[in-house]
Design an enzyme around this catalytic site. Structure first.
Site, mmCIF file in Angstrom:
data_model
loop_
_atom_site.group_PDB
_atom_site.id
_atom_site.type_symbol
_atom_site.label_atom_id
_atom_site.label_comp_id
_atom_site.label_asym_id
_atom_site.label_seq_id
_atom_site.Cartn_x
_atom_site.Cartn_y
_atom_site.Cartn_z
ATOM 1 N N GLN A 287 4.803 9.083 7.230
ATOM 2 C CA GLN A 287 3.873 10.006 6.569
ATOM 3 C C GLN A 287 4.329 11.448 6.757
ATOM 4 O O GLN A 287 4.301 12.245 5.816
ATOM 5 C CB GLN A 287 2.455 9.808 7.112
ATOM 6 C CG GLN A 287 1.875 8.454 6.696
ATOM 7 C CD GLN A 287 0.484 8.204 7.232
ATOM 8 O OE1 GLN A 287 -0.031 8.972 8.044
ATOM 9 N NE2 GLN A 287 -0.128 7.123 6.790
ATOM 10 N N ARG B 152 -8.310 12.241 12.750
ATOM 11 C CA ARG B 152 -6.876 11.938 12.895
ATOM 12 C C ARG B 152 -6.017 13.202 12.936
ATOM 13 O O ARG B 152 -6.331 14.202 12.286
ATOM 14 C CB ARG B 152 -6.450 10.963 11.787
ATOM 15 C CG ARG B 152 -7.180 9.642 11.972
ATOM 16 C CD ARG B 152 -6.776 8.612 10.988
ATOM 17 N NE ARG B 152 -5.382 8.218 11.148
ATOM 18 C CZ ARG B 152 -4.759 7.395 10.327
ATOM 19 N NH1 ARG B 152 -5.412 6.892 9.296
ATOM 20 N NH2 ARG B 152 -3.504 7.088 10.524
ATOM 21 N N ARG C 8 -6.336 1.582 18.071
ATOM 22 C CA ARG C 8 -6.114 0.132 17.930
ATOM 23 C C ARG C 8 -5.818 -0.552 19.258
ATOM 24 O O ARG C 8 -5.991 -1.769 19.380
ATOM 25 C CB ARG C 8 -5.000 -0.136 16.904
ATOM 26 C CG ARG C 8 -5.494 0.144 15.490
ATOM 27 C CD ARG C 8 -4.479 -0.162 14.416
ATOM 28 N NE ARG C 8 -5.121 -0.043 13.106
ATOM 29 C CZ ARG C 8 -4.478 0.106 11.965
ATOM 30 N NH1 ARG C 8 -3.148 0.128 11.957
ATOM 31 N NH2 ARG C 8 -5.136 0.200 10.831
ATOM 32 N N LYS D 112 -4.446 5.612 14.802
ATOM 33 C CA LYS D 112 -4.554 4.994 13.468
ATOM 34 C C LYS D 112 -6.015 5.056 13.005
ATOM 35 O O LYS D 112 -6.769 5.881 13.493
ATOM 36 C CB LYS D 112 -4.008 3.564 13.524
ATOM 37 C CG LYS D 112 -2.507 3.521 13.808
ATOM 38 C CD LYS D 112 -1.722 4.105 12.663
ATOM 39 C CE LYS D 112 -0.242 4.162 12.960
ATOM 40 N NZ LYS D 112 0.497 4.917 11.931
ATOM 41 N N SER E 214 7.561 8.865 12.033
ATOM 42 C CA SER E 214 6.411 8.749 11.129
ATOM 43 C C SER E 214 6.840 8.940 9.684
ATOM 44 O O SER E 214 7.333 10.008 9.299
ATOM 45 C CB SER E 214 5.350 9.782 11.488
ATOM 46 O OG SER E 214 4.428 9.902 10.419
ATOM 47 N N LYS F 81 0.834 -1.210 0.000
ATOM 48 C CA LYS F 81 0.000 0.000 0.000
ATOM 49 C C LYS F 81 0.865 1.255 0.000
ATOM 50 O O LYS F 81 0.632 2.179 -0.778
ATOM 51 C CB LYS F 81 -0.924 -0.043 1.228
ATOM 52 C CG LYS F 81 -1.890 1.122 1.317
ATOM 53 C CD LYS F 81 -3.176 0.735 2.022
ATOM 54 C CE LYS F 81 -3.043 0.683 3.525
ATOM 55 N NZ LYS F 81 -2.943 2.008 4.146
ATOM 56 N N SER F 82 1.862 1.296 0.862
ATOM 57 C CA SER F 82 2.708 2.498 0.947
ATOM 58 C C SER F 82 3.412 2.767 -0.384
ATOM 59 O O SER F 82 3.485 3.903 -0.852
ATOM 60 C CB SER F 82 3.776 2.310 2.032
ATOM 61 O OG SER F 82 3.175 2.214 3.286
ATOM 62 N N ASP G 170 1.883 -1.258 11.751
ATOM 63 C CA ASP G 170 0.563 -1.651 11.235
ATOM 64 C C ASP G 170 0.219 -3.106 11.551
ATOM 65 O O ASP G 170 -0.907 -3.542 11.302
ATOM 66 C CB ASP G 170 0.515 -1.448 9.713
ATOM 67 C CG ASP G 170 0.539 0.025 9.339
ATOM 68 O OD1 ASP G 170 0.184 0.862 10.186
ATOM 69 O OD2 ASP G 170 0.919 0.342 8.201
ATOM 70 N N ARG H 60 -7.642 -3.313 9.581
ATOM 71 C CA ARG H 60 -6.693 -4.259 10.197
ATOM 72 C C ARG H 60 -7.270 -4.925 11.459
ATOM 73 O O ARG H 60 -6.900 -6.051 11.789
ATOM 74 C CB ARG H 60 -5.367 -3.562 10.487
ATOM 75 C CG ARG H 60 -4.720 -3.007 9.214
ATOM 76 C CD ARG H 60 -3.237 -2.819 9.335
ATOM 77 N NE ARG H 60 -2.730 -1.947 8.281
ATOM 78 C CZ ARG H 60 -2.514 -2.308 7.015
ATOM 79 N NH1 ARG H 60 -2.748 -3.543 6.632
ATOM 80 N NH2 ARG H 60 -2.060 -1.443 6.134
#
Ligand code: S3P
Length: 439
Positions: free
Chosen positions: A171, A125, A348, A344, A169, A24-25, A317, A389
């Site tokens: 991102q 988020r 989670r 996330k 991170s 995905k990334s 993840d 997930r």
């Protein structure tokens, strides 16, 4: 309202060979850099889940001609760094944190105004982690109490900064790197801990210079991305569900072909191996700048461990499904230093602890992690909180539970692993989807 649940029933040993969808990334990044490149880019193994499709549609909305995905192949006719056009509408990133944070960095440097939004989960988020460094670079970026929607006023002249990231991170790092491709002078980013390095590797693939000095990455605006061909490996984050399934279901023996084993992503392998798992990496090879292998996973009894906090960014993840492995292990497993899990697609830590308790496992939520006592999983009904997930992790738990497990609200599995149930069935896992409408 549409109801989309999974029912996962106890399974016998799993055997056979599977592949998992593209990473995905890497899929997100291939669309971003392919669009910004001069010339054509061909992408093979693209993940056509909702998240990466949100990124793909964003670039189409900015005037980029993109063909596909067609059998996981995408062709992008890049417009060059300065060729994007103002999108006519607000860009909807859906459930995707990677789309919104990476796009924000890129859009902050464009000549036009833009707005980014997302679904109910994305609107909760944190975005200050990107708006703060972008503002320091001279961007005009507004959030709503630090959360999306994000409004960006274009036409700002960005300048390079020397930024030390408070969190590990990828991102945030990638967001600043993207803005740095347009900033005056050097952009220097120092990482607190290791995070996935797909952006740096992909810049290399696209012939864009990025330098590393110790923990600091350095880019400037003086180059262009050049179109290329990208082969995307299978996503270790998707393989994770079947790695754990084969490890916890007695007598299992599976092969997962063509899985990305970039060392910034293999925390799950280190953690499971320390717990006693039997995982062998076969046929290791390079696909462009990324490493891949075929993973053979055999059943093995697990023991609880204190997870090394240095593993957190390398397995960020995969913790939901690692917690399922911990629930099946002998003894206690503890995790600290993982408060990021609370930010996330869902919280989670809370989602997993609530679900594990529902299935009869002693689990405690800590501010920055969990404590799980291995035991016997029973049947029950768990809430995925709309988090892909969490849904897939409890689907794997159902395979070893004494009675069936129902997992509610699984529609977002399509964000990362659209064919999860079909892949599970290839291994004779007993996971069924139920989809129906209620008034
Ligand atoms: C991602 C980075 C990680 C990860 C996410 C994908 C990326 O988030 O959790 O699923 O593609 O850069 P953070 O960078 O916020 O830890």
């Amino acid at each position: 309202m549409r109801i989309h649940n999974f029912i996962s029933k106890p399974a016998r040993s799993i055997k056979g060979e599977i592949t998992v969808p593209g990473d995905k990334s890497i899929s997100h990044r291939s669309i971003i850099f392919g669009s910004l490149a001069k010339g054509t880019t061909i992408i093979n193994g693209f993940l056509d889940g909702d998240d990466c499709m949100a990124t793909l549609k964003a670039f189409q909305a900015m005037g980029v001609n993109i063909e596909g995905p067609d059998e996981q192949q995408v062709v992008i006719y890049g417009v060059g760094k300065y060729g994007l056009e103002k999108p006519e509408q607000v860009i909807d990133c859906g459930n995707s944190g990677t789309s919104i944070r990476l796009l924000a960095g890129l859009l902050a440097a464009q000549s036009f105004d833009s707005q980014l939004t997302g679904d109910e989960s994305l609107l909760k988020r944190p975005m200050m982690r990107i708006s703060k460094p972008l503002t320091q670079m001279g961007a005009d970026i507004t959030t709503v109490d630090g959360k999306p929607p994000i409004t960006i006023r274009g036409g700002q002249k960005l300048k390079g900064i020397d930024y030390t990231m408070p969190e590990a991170s990828a991102q945030v790092k990638s967001c600043i790197l993207l803005a740095g491709l347009y900033a005056e002078g050097e952009t220097r980013i120092t990482e607190a801990g290791v995070s996935r390095d797909h952006t740096e590797l992909m810049l290399k693939n696209f012939s864009y210079p990025v330098h590393r000095s110790g923990n600091t990455l350095i880019v400037n605006s003086e180059s262009e991305c050049i179109g290329t061909e990208i082969d995307i490996p299978g996503d270790i984050s998707s393989a994770a569900f079947f790695i754990v399934a084969a490890t916890i279901i007695p007598d299992s023996d599976i092969l997962i072909r063509n899985v990305g084993i970039n060392p910034t992503r293999t925390g799950i392998l280190h953690i499971l191996l320390e717990m006693g798992a039997k995982i062998t990496l076969l046929n290791q090879r390079q696909l462009g700048e990324e490493w891949v292998a075929d993973l053979r996973v055999q059943y093995a009894p697990l023991k609880g461990i204190d997870i090394d906090p240095n593993m957190v960014p390398l397995a960020i993840d995969e913790f939901p499904v690692i917690f399922i492995a911990a629930a099946c292990a002998q003894g206690q497993t503890t995790l600290h230093g993982a408060s990021e899990l609370r930010f996330k697609e869902s919280d989670r830590i809370a989602a997993m602890v609530d679900g594990l308790k529902e299935l009869g496992i002693h689990a405690n939520a800590l501010d920055d992690g969990v404590l799980i006592e291995g035991g016997t999983l029973h049947g029950g009904i768990v809430e995925s909180r709309g988090d892909h997930r969490i849904a897939m992790s409890f689907a794997i738990a159902g395979a070893v539970a004494k009675e069936p497990v129902t997992i509610k609200n699984c529609v977002n599995v399509a964000t990362s692993f659209p064919l999860f149930v079909e892949t599970a069935k290839e291994l004779q896992l007993q996971i069924e989807e139920t989809v129906y409408n209620v008034q």
